[in-house]
Design an enzyme around this catalytic site. Structure first.
Site, PDB file in Angstrom:
ATOM      1  N   ARG A 164       0.859  -1.180   0.000  1.00 11.60           N
ATOM      2  CA  ARG A 164       0.000   0.000   0.000  1.00 11.60           C
ATOM      3  C   ARG A 164       0.899   1.236   0.000  1.00 11.60           C
ATOM      4  O   ARG A 164       2.080   1.155   0.350  1.00 11.60           O
ATOM      5  CB  ARG A 164      -0.897   0.018   1.241  1.00 11.60           C
ATOM      6  CG  ARG A 164      -1.985  -1.042   1.189  1.00 11.60           C
ATOM      7  CD  ARG A 164      -2.742  -1.116   2.497  1.00 11.60           C
ATOM      8  NE  ARG A 164      -3.554   0.059   2.779  1.00 11.60           N
ATOM      9  CZ  ARG A 164      -4.259   0.228   3.892  1.00 11.60           C
ATOM     10  NH1 ARG A 164      -4.251  -0.708   4.833  1.00 11.60           N
ATOM     11  NH2 ARG A 164      -4.974   1.327   4.078  1.00 11.60           N
ATOM     12  N   HIS A 165       0.335   2.353  -0.374  1.00 10.17           N
ATOM     13  CA  HIS A 165       1.044   3.634  -0.275  1.00 10.17           C
ATOM     14  C   HIS A 165       1.395   3.910   1.193  1.00 10.17           C
ATOM     15  O   HIS A 165       0.813   3.306   2.109  1.00 10.17           O
ATOM     16  CB  HIS A 165       0.136   4.755  -0.797  1.00 10.17           C
ATOM     17  CG  HIS A 165      -1.228   4.720  -0.156  1.00 10.17           C
ATOM     18  ND1 HIS A 165      -1.478   5.235   1.099  1.00 10.17           N
ATOM     19  CD2 HIS A 165      -2.396   4.174  -0.567  1.00 10.17           C
ATOM     20  CE1 HIS A 165      -2.739   5.038   1.430  1.00 10.17           C
ATOM     21  NE2 HIS A 165      -3.325   4.379   0.435  1.00 10.17           N
TER      22      HIS A 165
ATOM     23  N   ASN B 243      -5.924   8.629   5.767  1.00 12.58           N
ATOM     24  CA  ASN B 243      -5.789   7.452   6.644  1.00 12.58           C
ATOM     25  C   ASN B 243      -5.780   7.911   8.100  1.00 12.58           C
ATOM     26  O   ASN B 243      -6.437   7.308   8.953  1.00 12.58           O
ATOM     27  CB  ASN B 243      -4.494   6.684   6.370  1.00 12.58           C
ATOM     28  CG  ASN B 243      -4.505   5.908   5.072  1.00 12.58           C
ATOM     29  OD1 ASN B 243      -3.468   5.750   4.422  1.00 12.58           O
ATOM     30  ND2 ASN B 243      -5.664   5.414   4.659  1.00 12.58           N
TER      31      ASN B 243
ATOM     32  N   ARG C 156      -1.279   9.640  -3.453  1.00 17.36           N
ATOM     33  CA  ARG C 156      -0.649   8.967  -2.312  1.00 17.36           C
ATOM     34  C   ARG C 156       0.240   7.801  -2.775  1.00 17.36           C
ATOM     35  O   ARG C 156       1.171   7.404  -2.076  1.00 17.36           O
ATOM     36  CB  ARG C 156      -1.682   8.522  -1.270  1.00 17.36           C
ATOM     37  CG  ARG C 156      -2.851   7.700  -1.758  1.00 17.36           C
ATOM     38  CD  ARG C 156      -3.908   7.649  -0.637  1.00 17.36           C
ATOM     39  NE  ARG C 156      -5.053   6.793  -0.911  1.00 17.36           N
ATOM     40  CZ  ARG C 156      -6.134   7.162  -1.565  1.00 17.36           C
ATOM     41  NH1 ARG C 156      -6.201   8.387  -2.094  1.00 17.36           N
ATOM     42  NH2 ARG C 156      -7.169   6.343  -1.716  1.00 17.36           N
TER      43      ARG C 156
ATOM     44  N   GLU D  57      -7.839   3.139  -6.014  1.00 19.78           N
ATOM     45  CA  GLU D  57      -8.603   2.501  -4.924  1.00 19.78           C
ATOM     46  C   GLU D  57     -10.067   2.337  -5.313  1.00 19.78           C
ATOM     47  O   GLU D  57     -10.573   3.038  -6.206  1.00 19.78           O
ATOM     48  CB  GLU D  57      -8.470   3.348  -3.633  1.00 19.78           C
ATOM     49  CG  GLU D  57      -9.183   2.810  -2.389  1.00 19.78           C
ATOM     50  CD  GLU D  57      -8.829   1.365  -2.019  1.00 19.78           C
ATOM     51  OE1 GLU D  57      -8.952   0.479  -2.884  1.00 19.78           O
ATOM     52  OE2 GLU D  57      -8.467   1.118  -0.854  1.00 19.78           O
TER      53      GLU D  57
ATOM     54  N   HIS E 288      -3.548   0.314  -3.283  1.00 23.48           N
ATOM     55  CA  HIS E 288      -4.444   0.625  -2.164  1.00 23.48           C
ATOM     56  C   HIS E 288      -5.032  -0.655  -1.565  1.00 23.48           C
ATOM     57  O   HIS E 288      -4.997  -1.716  -2.189  1.00 23.48           O
ATOM     58  CB  HIS E 288      -5.579   1.516  -2.665  1.00 23.48           C
ATOM     59  CG  HIS E 288      -5.108   2.716  -3.408  1.00 23.48           C
ATOM     60  ND1 HIS E 288      -4.940   3.942  -2.833  1.00 23.48           N
ATOM     61  CD2 HIS E 288      -4.726   2.851  -4.710  1.00 23.48           C
ATOM     62  CE1 HIS E 288      -4.493   4.809  -3.750  1.00 23.48           C
ATOM     63  NE2 HIS E 288      -4.358   4.170  -4.892  1.00 23.48           N
TER      64      HIS E 288
HETATM   65  O1  F6P Z   1      -9.218   3.297   4.411  1.00 20.96           O
HETATM   66  C1  F6P Z   1      -8.316   3.196   3.373  1.00 20.96           C
HETATM   67  C2  F6P Z   1      -8.967   2.640   2.132  1.00 20.96           C
HETATM   68  O2  F6P Z   1      -7.990   2.484   1.157  1.00 20.96           O
HETATM   69  C3  F6P Z   1     -10.136   3.473   1.586  1.00 20.96           C
HETATM   70  O3  F6P Z   1      -9.751   4.488   0.705  1.00 20.96           O
HETATM   71  C4  F6P Z   1     -11.001   2.413   0.966  1.00 20.96           C
HETATM   72  O4  F6P Z   1     -12.329   2.861   0.754  1.00 20.96           O
HETATM   73  C5  F6P Z   1     -10.879   1.332   1.967  1.00 20.96           C
HETATM   74  O5  F6P Z   1      -9.559   1.354   2.435  1.00 20.96           O
HETATM   75  C6  F6P Z   1     -11.171  -0.042   1.429  1.00 20.96           C
HETATM   76  O6  F6P Z   1     -11.274  -0.949   2.501  1.00 20.96           O
HETATM   77  P1  F6P Z   1     -12.714  -1.472   2.975  1.00 20.96           P
HETATM   78  O7  F6P Z   1     -13.269  -2.161   1.776  1.00 20.96           O
HETATM   79  O8  F6P Z   1     -12.401  -2.419   4.101  1.00 20.96           O
HETATM   80  O9  F6P Z   1     -13.561  -0.317   3.380  1.00 20.96           O
END
Ligand code: F6P
Length: 573
Positions: free
Chosen positions: A386-387, A393, A438, A459, A525
């Site tokens: 990941r970044h 975050n 990022r 992402e 991501h």
């Molecule tokens: O929180 C960081 C992130 O990369 C968000 O940008 C993204 O929506 C999420 O994680 C994805 O994870 P989850 O599907 O568990 O919400």
């Protein structure tokens, strides 16, 4: 940078980069116990268990493995088995579909343009019922069809499952053909993993496993003689048992069965075609190899790995027996010239090779051909990370496009240091990022390698929820929050994406990762890396949204002959 962060990170108390020096092994952490690490497992043992047997072979209980001291992933072995496949951009491009009414040969000498317009809507998996208005493309929008949205495992599966046409065409049997030691089981295992990841209900049936359970592991080469009536009958019987199981499984809803055996005579293939009549469509997948050196290496690998030789303490005796077995097959071998088929010719020779396709059409067969053209065995690491931590975050906000936090900036430097050390002799390596800053900022300190931005690595699109915290979503959109909690894989954010959408858009990235021969560092991501990691580790679709992909950790994947190996490096908290 905040003092507290400086304090937490060893070696950077003075803000100097000296402390960022990386001693790679120092950062290794154990991979999660659930992670599939099948590199040392004989691929056939991961296949479907015979229904006739009550023997517990789910954990290889019925097999023992000879401790040969040589791993499946041993670099010398892999190098010798190296597959070199023609550059697909010169071989076959663009369309997801191929049609071949007569034999077509794809080779590295053919021009790209020669294959344009090979596009049909007939055959196995043809998605006629979901054509988009312009009738030349197909809609993958699960949201347009609420029934589909809630029931289909993945968009590609939705497309294939919704086809009209003959009932038997709804099930596809890929029937391997080839002499022993031609890489059939490896190809079958890889294809199974790929199709499952795309959401197709796929199973790998290995006739050798059936034979071992029914007739034991100690059959000598004589058992495989074509003029040994008992042996012939026993072998045909186990092939029929496996085929019966596969058809029964299809009738219970299975979509693609991979039938893994030599199937090296026309008579055997006729038997299978007869059994499949009205039940499933058969495509033969023949693997041919004329390179004696590669065959010899494959044979040696077989003696080391196959349960057939687990109780043979004398390697040379095993080798001689296997060579006699092979000669027995060679005497009666008949290359495929009937039905629908894909022939992979000398794809392991290192000289380019060829793929021939005959009477192949439709979405799924097209995808299978495209995958087979691109996949190879050259061992090379793929590093997933990941970044560095972003400002969003820190604030617990999803999506967005913020820059890195102070800790994230430090990770970027540590990562650069790590990559420099880990890939210092890998001149052809490349760094792939998403288009979001990022990830590009995280890649910035890495020098000396080309960087490629992929929109497909962006992402998951959180749609109307982009920029919100989970708490805010729960409060202002409780129904959405609950719906996602209930089915995180299929849930699509309003005006955004679902995990299934992410998997669909990542398919070209997977094909490109399969095609690459040099190491790749993927900086992306959480959701995207979950989907990519699931492909390599062969994790089921419904687990994908819950896979752990922590920040500031590198997951190194190494693809070997019989599976993948994983190593994790945690550079900082
Ligand atoms: O929180 C960081 C992130 O990369 C968000 O940008 C993204 O929506 C999420 O994680 C994805 O994870 P989850 O599907 O568990 O919400």
């Amino acid at each position: 940078m905040s003092a507290s962060i400086l304090h937490q990170l060893p070696g950077i108390e003075n803000g100097s980069s000296a402390g960022l020096e990386v001693d790679l092994e120092h950062y290794v952490i154990p991979a999660p116990s659930t992670s599939a690490n099948s590199a040392f497992v004989y691929a056939a043992d991961n296949t479907e268990n015979p229904r006739f047997s009550n023997v517990d072979c789910s954990d290889n209980a019925s097999y023992s493995f000879k401790d040969s001291g040589v791993s499946a992933d041993r670099p010398t072995t892999i190098k010798e088995m190296e597959v070199v496949i023609p550059d697909p951009s010169k071989v076959y491009s663009g369309s997801d579909m191929v049609e071949s009414k007569s034999v077509k040969t794809f080779s590295s000498l053919q021009k790209q343009d020669g294959h344009r317009g090979l596009f049909v809507d007939r055959g196995v998996g043809s998605p006629r019922s979901v054509k988009s208005p312009d009738s030349s493309a197909f809609s993958f929008d699960l949201k347009q069809d609420t029934e589909t949205k809630n029931s289909m495992p993945a968009a590609a599966a939705a497309v294939a499952d919704q086809m009209l046409g003959p009932k038997e065409d709804r099930h596809l049997a890929i029937v391997l053909v080839g002499l022993p030691a031609r890489g059939k089981t490896f190809t079958a295992a890889k294809l199974t993993r790929y199709l499952r990841w795309l959401g197709h209900h796929t199973k790998h049936f290995n006739v050798g496993k059936y034979r071992r359970l029914k007739h034991g592991t100690n059959q000598s080469a004589d058992f495989f003689r074509a003029d040994n009536p008992e042996g012939m009958e026993a072998r045909n019987e186990v092939a029929a048992l496996a085929m019966d199981d596969m058809i029964a499984w299809m009738q219970e809803g299975g979509q693609v069965g991979i039938f893994d055996a030599t199937n090296s005579t026309r008579k055997r293939r006729n038997m299978l075609m007869k059994m499949a009549e009205g039940k499933c469509k058969i495509i033969f997948l023949e693997t041919l190899c004329n390179d004696e050196r590669i065959i010899e290496r494959n044979i040696r690998l077989k003696i080391q790995q196959s349960p057939d030789y687990a109780e043979q303490p004398d390697f040379e005796a095993g080798l001689q027996d296997f060579k006699s077995r092979l000669a027995n097959y060679e005497k009666v071998y008949e290359p495929v010239e009937e039905g629908s088929y894909i022939k992979m010719i000398d794809m392991v020779s290192g000289n380019g090779g060829q793929i021939q396709v005959n009477n192949i059409s439709g979405y799924l067969p097209g995808r299978i051909v495209f995958f087979l053209v691109n996949t190879h065995l050259t061992p090379r690491p793929i590093l997933l990370t990941r970044h560095g931590e972003s400002r969003d975050n820190v604030g617990g906000r999803i999506g967005g496009d913020t820059v890195l936090s102070d800790a994230g900036e430090i990770y970027a430097k540590k990562l650069a240091n790590f990559v420099e050390k880990r890939l210092k002799s890998e001149k052809a390596a490349s760094i792939w990022t998403s288009t979001l800053q990022r990830t590009t900022i995280t890649a910035n300190p890495i020098i000396g390698f080309p960087k490629i931005q992929w929109r497909a690595l962006d992402e998951i699109n959180a749609g109307v929820c982009d920029g919100m915290t989970y708490e805010e979503i729960k409060k202002s959109m409780p129904e959405e929050y609950e719906a996602r909690k209930k089915d995180k894989l299929r849930y699509r954010y309003p005006r955004g994406e679902s995990y299934l959408d992410v998997i669909q858009r990542l398919e070209p990235v997977i094909i490109e990762l399969e095609r690459q021969r040099a190491p790749v560092v993927v900086i992306s991501h959480q959701a995207v890396l979950r989907a990519l990691y699931a492909y390599f580790s062969d994790r089921p679709l419904n687990e994908i949204p819950h896979i752990e992909v922590p920040l500031h950790t590198i997951i190194e994947i190494k693809m070997g002959v019989t599976g993948v190996q994983e190593k994790r490096y945690k550079l900082m908290d």
